[in-house]
Design a protein around this motif. Structure first.
Motif, PDB file in Angstrom:
ATOM      1  N   ALA A  42      10.633  17.134 -17.828  1.00  0.00           N
ATOM      2  CA  ALA A  42      11.726  16.505 -18.575  1.00  0.00           C
ATOM      3  C   ALA A  42      13.034  16.445 -17.797  1.00  0.00           C
ATOM      4  CB  ALA A  42      11.949  17.243 -19.897  1.00  0.00           C
ATOM      5  N   GLY A  43      12.991  16.751 -16.499  1.00  0.00           N
ATOM      6  CA  GLY A  43      14.185  16.607 -15.675  1.00  0.00           C
ATOM      7  C   GLY A  43      14.990  17.869 -15.482  1.00  0.00           C
ATOM      8  N   GLY A  44      14.351  19.033 -15.486  1.00  0.00           N
ATOM      9  CA  GLY A  44      15.058  20.290 -15.278  1.00  0.00           C
ATOM     10  C   GLY A  44      15.583  20.436 -13.861  1.00  0.00           C
ATOM     11  N   LYS A  45      16.579  21.306 -13.692  1.00  0.00           N
ATOM     12  CA  LYS A  45      17.200  21.516 -12.380  1.00  0.00           C
ATOM     13  C   LYS A  45      16.364  22.394 -11.460  1.00  0.00           C
ATOM     14  CE  LYS A  45      21.053  22.909 -14.375  1.00  0.00           C
ATOM     15  NZ  LYS A  45      20.881  22.473 -15.783  1.00  0.00           N
ATOM     16  N   ARG A  46      15.344  23.067 -12.020  1.00  0.00           N
ATOM     17  CA  ARG A  46      14.464  23.941 -11.235  1.00  0.00           C
ATOM     18  C   ARG A  46      15.244  25.073 -10.548  1.00  0.00           C
ATOM     19  NH1 ARG A  46      10.910  21.435 -14.212  1.00  0.00           N
ATOM     20  NH2 ARG A  46       9.753  19.705 -13.292  1.00  0.00           N
ATOM     21  N   VAL A  47      16.276  25.583 -11.207  1.00  0.00           N
ATOM     22  CA  VAL A  47      17.122  26.615 -10.600  1.00  0.00           C
ATOM     23  C   VAL A  47      16.310  27.841 -10.213  1.00  0.00           C
ATOM     24  CG1 VAL A  47      18.997  28.241 -11.045  1.00  0.00           C
ATOM     25  CG2 VAL A  47      19.238  25.848 -11.720  1.00  0.00           C
ATOM     26  N   ARG A  48      15.435  28.309 -11.090  1.00  0.00           N
ATOM     27  CA  ARG A  48      14.701  29.539 -10.840  1.00  0.00           C
ATOM     28  C   ARG A  48      13.689  29.393  -9.693  1.00  0.00           C
ATOM     29  NH1 ARG A  48      16.654  28.341 -15.189  1.00  0.00           N
ATOM     30  NH2 ARG A  48      17.780  29.796 -16.534  1.00  0.00           N
ATOM     31  N   PRO A  49      12.836  28.369  -9.705  1.00  0.00           N
ATOM     32  CA  PRO A  49      11.937  28.229  -8.557  1.00  0.00           C
ATOM     33  C   PRO A  49      12.673  27.959  -7.249  1.00  0.00           C
ATOM     34  CG  PRO A  49      11.681  26.388 -10.084  1.00  0.00           C
ATOM     35  CD  PRO A  49      12.493  27.412 -10.773  1.00  0.00           C
ATOM     36  N   VAL A  50      13.769  27.218  -7.301  1.00  0.00           N
ATOM     37  CA  VAL A  50      14.535  26.969  -6.074  1.00  0.00           C
ATOM     38  C   VAL A  50      15.121  28.272  -5.549  1.00  0.00           C
ATOM     39  CG1 VAL A  50      16.601  25.861  -5.137  1.00  0.00           C
ATOM     40  CG2 VAL A  50      15.027  24.545  -6.552  1.00  0.00           C
ATOM     41  N   LEU A  51      15.628  29.104  -6.429  1.00  0.00           N
ATOM     42  CA  LEU A  51      16.135  30.414  -6.003  1.00  0.00           C
ATOM     43  C   LEU A  51      15.024  31.256  -5.381  1.00  0.00           C
ATOM     44  CD1 LEU A  51      18.518  31.364  -8.947  1.00  0.00           C
ATOM     45  CD2 LEU A  51      19.168  31.174  -6.536  1.00  0.00           C
ATOM     46  N   MET A  52      13.832  31.185  -5.948  1.00  0.00           N
ATOM     47  CA  MET A  52      12.713  31.946  -5.406  1.00  0.00           C
ATOM     48  C   MET A  52      12.384  31.493  -3.985  1.00  0.00           C
ATOM     49  SD  MET A  52       8.869  32.590  -6.944  1.00  0.00           S
ATOM     50  CE  MET A  52       9.476  32.971  -8.587  1.00  0.00           C
ATOM     51  N   LEU A  53      12.333  30.193  -3.786  1.00  0.00           N
ATOM     52  CA  LEU A  53      12.032  29.665  -2.457  1.00  0.00           C
ATOM     53  C   LEU A  53      13.161  29.985  -1.474  1.00  0.00           C
ATOM     54  CD1 LEU A  53      10.533  26.162  -3.375  1.00  0.00           C
ATOM     55  CD2 LEU A  53       9.325  28.330  -2.977  1.00  0.00           C
TER      56      LEU A  53
END
Length: 295
Positions: A42-53
């Motif tokens: 739905a267009g999330g910012k993916r903050v958590r997975p991006v922080l993980m990477l």
């Protein structure tokens, strides 16, 4: 660095991986799988997975080892949003500018879609990926703890119990809500990325301090956005926290003090990264972005 380009590239990486691990919308039961995919994409910012990477990168780890866990974290975050929007909880009609899951698929399917995403996340986390089994078990424990009653779910309960009771809320209670409901998954994301990247204890401790600071800053920034943002910017109703009598930093300490506290936390996060080289630059940029974003 060009944070916008970095976030776009990392989001695309996560989205491609999610496309491959989620059941197809046509796979039975089709309505359930369509509901799951509706909210995940739905267009999330993916903050958590991006922080993980980014945390994995910061300690010199192999990005491929963190991608499955990054997808799992986004599934868990999405499940929490689906349930958070339900009539029994926040009763929201819009999320990210689109009708909330239960408005499209009905309450029963929305509940089950959240349940399924949580379960699928741990199936993915437990799959053999050729990495260090001990690290994988540690990551599963981190994420499970952050998701449960001592983490996100616990924060959600205290948040609901605090609605409409401003006289009973102090900074300690508000900090508990924010560090558990929002901060726990952010902390787990950073720690998981560091663990999968092979961080030693000293670097893991530094990244934990970073994560705890930005986790609280992120939610304070959300509180501020609910006051200052527009419905169009937020993708949901602006001013909804005040309307429901939610416990927020602006309600308790005022808008300017909230902004000052968020910036103080960002400064603490940046200080925690002082011993890291340029590979931690994305983490530094994300910390600054957290208090400047408009949605």
């Amino acid at each position: 660095m060009d944070l916008k380009a970095y976030l776009t590239q990392r989001c695309q990486l996560v989205d491609q991986a999610l496309e491959g691990v989620l059941p197809a919308a046509t796979e039975l039961p089709a309505s359930l799988h369509a509901s799951m995919r509706y909210s995940v994409f739905a267009g999330g910012k993916r903050v958590r997975p991006v922080l993980m990477l980014a945390a994995c990168d910061a300690v010199g780890g192999e990005l491929e080892k963190a991608i499955p866990a990054a997808c799992a974290m986004e599934m868990i975050h999405t499940y929490s949003l689906i349930h958070d929007d339900l009539p029994a909880m926040d009763d929201d009609d819009f999320r990210r500018g689109n009708p909330t899951n239960h408005k499209v698929y009905g309450e029963a399917t929305a509940i089950l879609a959240g349940d399924a995403l949580l379960t699928e996340a741990f199936i993915l986390l437990s799959k053999e990926d050729g990495g260090d089994p001990a690290a994988r078990i540690k990551v599963i424990q981190e994420i499970a703890t952050a998701s449960g009653s001592r983490g996100m779910v616990g924060g959600q309960v205290v948040d609901m119990e605090s609605e409409g009771k401003p006289e009973q809320i102090d900074i300690a209670t508000l900090s508990y809500i924010h560090t558990h409901k929002t901060g726990a998954l952010i902390r787990a994301s950073v720690r998981a990325g560091a663990i999968l990247g092979g961080a030693d204890e000293e670097r893991l401790a530094s990244l934990t301090r970073y994560a705890e600071a930005i986790g609280l800053a992120f939610q304070i920034a959300d509180d501020i956005l609910d006051v200052e943002g527009t419905t169009e910017e937020l993708g949901k109703d602006a001013g909804s926290d005040e309307a429901r009598g939610k416990a927020t930093y602006p309600a308790l300490v005022g808008l300017e003090a909230s902004k000052a506290r968020a910036q103080e936390l960002v400064d603490m996060a940046l200080e925690a990264l002082a011993g890291f080289d340029e590979r931690a630059e994305p983490l530094r940029a994300i910390a600054s972005y957290i208090v400047k974003r408009k949605s």
